[in-house]
Design a protein around this motif. Structure first.
Motif, PDB file in Angstrom:
ATOM      1  N   GLU A   9      -4.841  27.091  13.688  1.00 39.32           N
ATOM      2  CA  GLU A   9      -5.848  26.292  14.381  1.00 39.32           C
ATOM      3  C   GLU A   9      -6.775  27.237  15.141  1.00 39.32           C
ATOM      4  O   GLU A   9      -6.518  27.596  16.280  1.00 39.32           O
ATOM      5  CB  GLU A   9      -5.186  25.304  15.340  1.00 39.32           C
ATOM      6  N   SER A  10      -7.860  27.640  14.496  1.00 36.81           N
ATOM      7  CA  SER A  10      -8.778  28.587  15.134  1.00 36.81           C
ATOM      8  C   SER A  10     -10.241  28.206  14.934  1.00 36.81           C
ATOM      9  O   SER A  10     -11.133  28.991  15.241  1.00 36.81           O
ATOM     10  CB  SER A  10      -8.528  29.999  14.593  1.00 36.81           C
ATOM     11  N   GLY A  11     -10.484  26.996  14.429  1.00 37.85           N
ATOM     12  CA  GLY A  11     -11.862  26.511  14.304  1.00 37.85           C
ATOM     13  C   GLY A  11     -12.703  27.260  13.302  1.00 37.85           C
ATOM     14  O   GLY A  11     -13.923  27.379  13.466  1.00 37.85           O
ATOM     15  N   ASP A  12     -12.070  27.756  12.222  1.00 33.77           N
ATOM     16  CA  ASP A  12     -12.826  28.464  11.192  1.00 33.77           C
ATOM     17  C   ASP A  12     -13.824  27.545  10.506  1.00 33.77           C
ATOM     18  O   ASP A  12     -13.617  26.331  10.420  1.00 33.77           O
ATOM     19  CB  ASP A  12     -11.872  29.027  10.139  1.00 33.77           C
ATOM     20  N   MET A  13     -14.892  28.128   9.997  1.00 39.59           N
ATOM     21  CA  MET A  13     -15.775  27.374   9.110  1.00 39.59           C
ATOM     22  C   MET A  13     -15.085  27.257   7.750  1.00 39.59           C
ATOM     23  O   MET A  13     -14.481  28.207   7.269  1.00 39.59           O
ATOM     24  CB  MET A  13     -17.129  28.090   8.962  1.00 39.59           C
ATOM     25  N   GLU A  14     -15.187  26.074   7.157  1.00 39.45           N
ATOM     26  CA  GLU A  14     -14.600  25.846   5.833  1.00 39.45           C
ATOM     27  C   GLU A  14     -15.695  25.459   4.841  1.00 39.45           C
ATOM     28  O   GLU A  14     -16.532  24.619   5.127  1.00 39.45           O
ATOM     29  CB  GLU A  14     -13.549  24.734   5.890  1.00 39.45           C
ATOM     30  N   ARG A  15     -15.644  26.076   3.683  1.00 43.95           N
ATOM     31  CA  ARG A  15     -16.537  25.698   2.586  1.00 43.95           C
ATOM     32  C   ARG A  15     -15.672  25.283   1.403  1.00 43.95           C
ATOM     33  O   ARG A  15     -14.928  26.089   0.850  1.00 43.95           O
ATOM     34  CB  ARG A  15     -17.465  26.851   2.218  1.00 43.95           C
ATOM     35  N   LEU A  16     -15.745  24.004   1.046  1.00 46.86           N
ATOM     36  CA  LEU A  16     -14.975  23.479  -0.080  1.00 46.86           C
ATOM     37  C   LEU A  16     -15.845  23.523  -1.331  1.00 46.86           C
ATOM     38  O   LEU A  16     -16.793  22.750  -1.466  1.00 46.86           O
ATOM     39  CB  LEU A  16     -14.518  22.040   0.182  1.00 46.86           C
ATOM     40  N   TRP A  17     -15.537  24.442  -2.214  1.00 45.31           N
ATOM     41  CA  TRP A  17     -16.313  24.615  -3.437  1.00 45.31           C
ATOM     42  C   TRP A  17     -15.847  23.650  -4.516  1.00 45.31           C
ATOM     43  O   TRP A  17     -14.642  23.485  -4.745  1.00 45.31           O
ATOM     44  CB  TRP A  17     -16.190  26.048  -3.950  1.00 45.31           C
ATOM     45  N   VAL A  18     -16.787  23.004  -5.178  1.00 46.59           N
ATOM     46  CA  VAL A  18     -16.475  22.155  -6.318  1.00 46.59           C
ATOM     47  C   VAL A  18     -16.245  23.062  -7.519  1.00 46.59           C
ATOM     48  O   VAL A  18     -17.157  23.757  -7.961  1.00 46.59           O
ATOM     49  CB  VAL A  18     -17.624  21.166  -6.603  1.00 46.59           C
ATOM     50  N   PHE A  63     -12.432  29.986   3.752  1.00 53.44           N
ATOM     51  CA  PHE A  63     -12.606  29.933   5.194  1.00 53.44           C
ATOM     52  C   PHE A  63     -13.305  31.195   5.680  1.00 53.44           C
ATOM     53  O   PHE A  63     -13.179  32.272   5.077  1.00 53.44           O
ATOM     54  CB  PHE A  63     -11.253  29.780   5.885  1.00 53.44           C
ATOM     55  N   SER A  64     -14.019  31.075   6.797  1.00 49.70           N
ATOM     56  CA  SER A  64     -14.785  32.204   7.328  1.00 49.70           C
ATOM     57  C   SER A  64     -13.898  33.377   7.714  1.00 49.70           C
ATOM     58  O   SER A  64     -14.362  34.509   7.853  1.00 49.70           O
ATOM     59  CB  SER A  64     -15.609  31.753   8.541  1.00 49.70           C
ATOM     60  N   SER A  65     -12.592  33.126   7.861  1.00 55.67           N
ATOM     61  CA  SER A  65     -11.644  34.200   8.158  1.00 55.67           C
ATOM     62  C   SER A  65     -11.122  34.876   6.898  1.00 55.67           C
ATOM     63  O   SER A  65     -10.378  35.847   6.986  1.00 55.67           O
ATOM     64  CB  SER A  65     -10.469  33.641   8.961  1.00 55.67           C
TER      65      SER A  65
END
Length: 245
Positions: free
Chosen positions: A123-132, A173-175
């Protein structure tokens, strides 16, 4: 004749009543946000929660459910095993099941998949990009190349699940971690869709694309008109044999 898809949205509904940071985001509960959207787009959605008799999943409710949506987190152990078995039988008979976020650790998901369904998380508030990654799949309709969420809980591989029938979304994730975030399975006559995002402290379920995926998932998972599955002793094909279950 009512041809609307009938959906039951199940939620523990504990955090929203006990944690101010969650209540501020979902004052009426995650389940009501999802059900409200599905009703707006022409489905017939009702809700059920952990504290109700039979966790709101009575025989009558399940008989009147085409697709069950499941969000759970810290109280999986409180779900009665008899209710889990009842839901499992309904899925095998054709009811669709959509499991959201931390529902990966629910009794029903683990029982249907036959694995521990463990993963890495933070739980660190990363940005998430869900790629299709399967753009021709009906669950990805109208989504475009990806969904971007400014903040989410991180889930990372290894995700201890059987190989999915289809992989629709992969998260980055941005991490730096990646995760199989949109997975489909078939068990008996029932279709199952696991969709990763939805941590309770973030407004993920207000995101239009996230709601569109859930909406698409309901349409995909609804029961099909398939002949009953039969087991046991069978007479020869074409000779009027009977089946003894």
């Amino acid at each position: 004749m009512n041809n609307k898809i009938k959906v039951t949205v199940w939620n523990e509904f504990v955090h929203e009543r006990t944690m101010e940071e969650v209540k501020n985001v979902y004052p009426q509960g995650i389940h009501t946000v999802i059900a409200s959207h599905l009703n707006k787009v022409g489905m017939e959605a009702v809700t059920a929660t952990l504290d109700q008799p039979e966790h709101g999943l009575t025989e009558q409710t399940l008989d009147n459910t085409d697709v069950l949506i499941w969000w759970g987190h810290m109280h999986h152990h409180e779900v009665d095993d008899e209710i889990v078995e009842k839901v499992r039988r309904k899925v095998l008979a054709g009811m669709g099941l959509i499991v959201l976020h931390s529902g990966h650790n629910s009794k029903i998901f683990k029982k249907l998949l036959g694995s521990d369904c463990r993963l890495k998380w933070r739980e660190s508030g990363d940005m998430e990009r869900l790629w299709v990654v399967k753009p021709g799949h009906p669950i990805a309709e109208g989504i475009g190349d990806y969904i971007e969420l400014e903040h989410e809980e991180m889930y990372g591989e290894i995700f201890d699940i059987p190989d999915p029938d289809e992989l629709v979304f992969v998260s980055w994730f941005s991490s730096g971690e990646v995760f199989r975030s949109g997975c489909t399975f078939t068990r008996g006559k029932g279709k199952i869709f696991y969709f990763r995002p939805g941590h309770e402290t973030y407004p993920t379920f207000y995101n239009e694309k996230v709601l569109r995926v859930i909406q698409n998932g309901v349409k995909w998972a609804k029961p099909l008109d398939i002949s009953p599955i039969v087991f046991g002793h069978a007479g020869a094909v074409g000779q009027g044999g009977t089946y003894n279950l």
